[in-house]
Design a protein around this motif. Sequence first.
Motif: not given
Length: 173
Positions: A137-165
């Motif tokens: 289960l621990r290792d699957e969570e690392v795989q899930h992180q990688a999947l989300v990061k891959a999808e995140l990388a495909k997205l353009p940056p948000d305009s206006g507000l920072s993600d940290d907001d």
Amino acid sequence: MAARIDFASLSLMDALDLAVLIEDEAKERYEEFAAQMDQHRTPDAAKFFRLMAVNEAKHGQELADRRSQLFGGVTPTVTRAMVFEVEAPDYDQARAFMSPRQAMKAALASEVKAHAFFVAALPSLKDAKVRALFEELRDEEVQHQALVKAELAKLPPDSGLSDDDFVDEPTAQ
């Protein structure tokens, strides 16, 4: 508040039941977030949260099937009170008018949190089969992180507000 889990005495059946409950909680929270995003007319974020809910449901069903094959209809001894936001996104992660990028960052934070849960439990586990399941289960969570990061990388940056907001930047394990 979650009830305390005695990892040292956790049986394989209990560990599987716990894992199913964790997946169910995450699925339900993602469904709640999707409905909230629909209400705020943020369809892209809602779509992403629905996708995450489907993924959690699928993984939960796989674990439930495994549990059923091994233990049949034996009544579970673990309860929903034993899990609270192990993998489910924190309630304060969803925001009105949340972008897909912000939604994915909330999902990534949840996967990082779930990974940390399984890592923290490992030193207390006595049963070899339970340890093997938690390592899986621990290792699957690392795989899930990688999947989300891959999808995140495909997205353009948000305009206006920072993600940290909106969402704290998770650190992958």
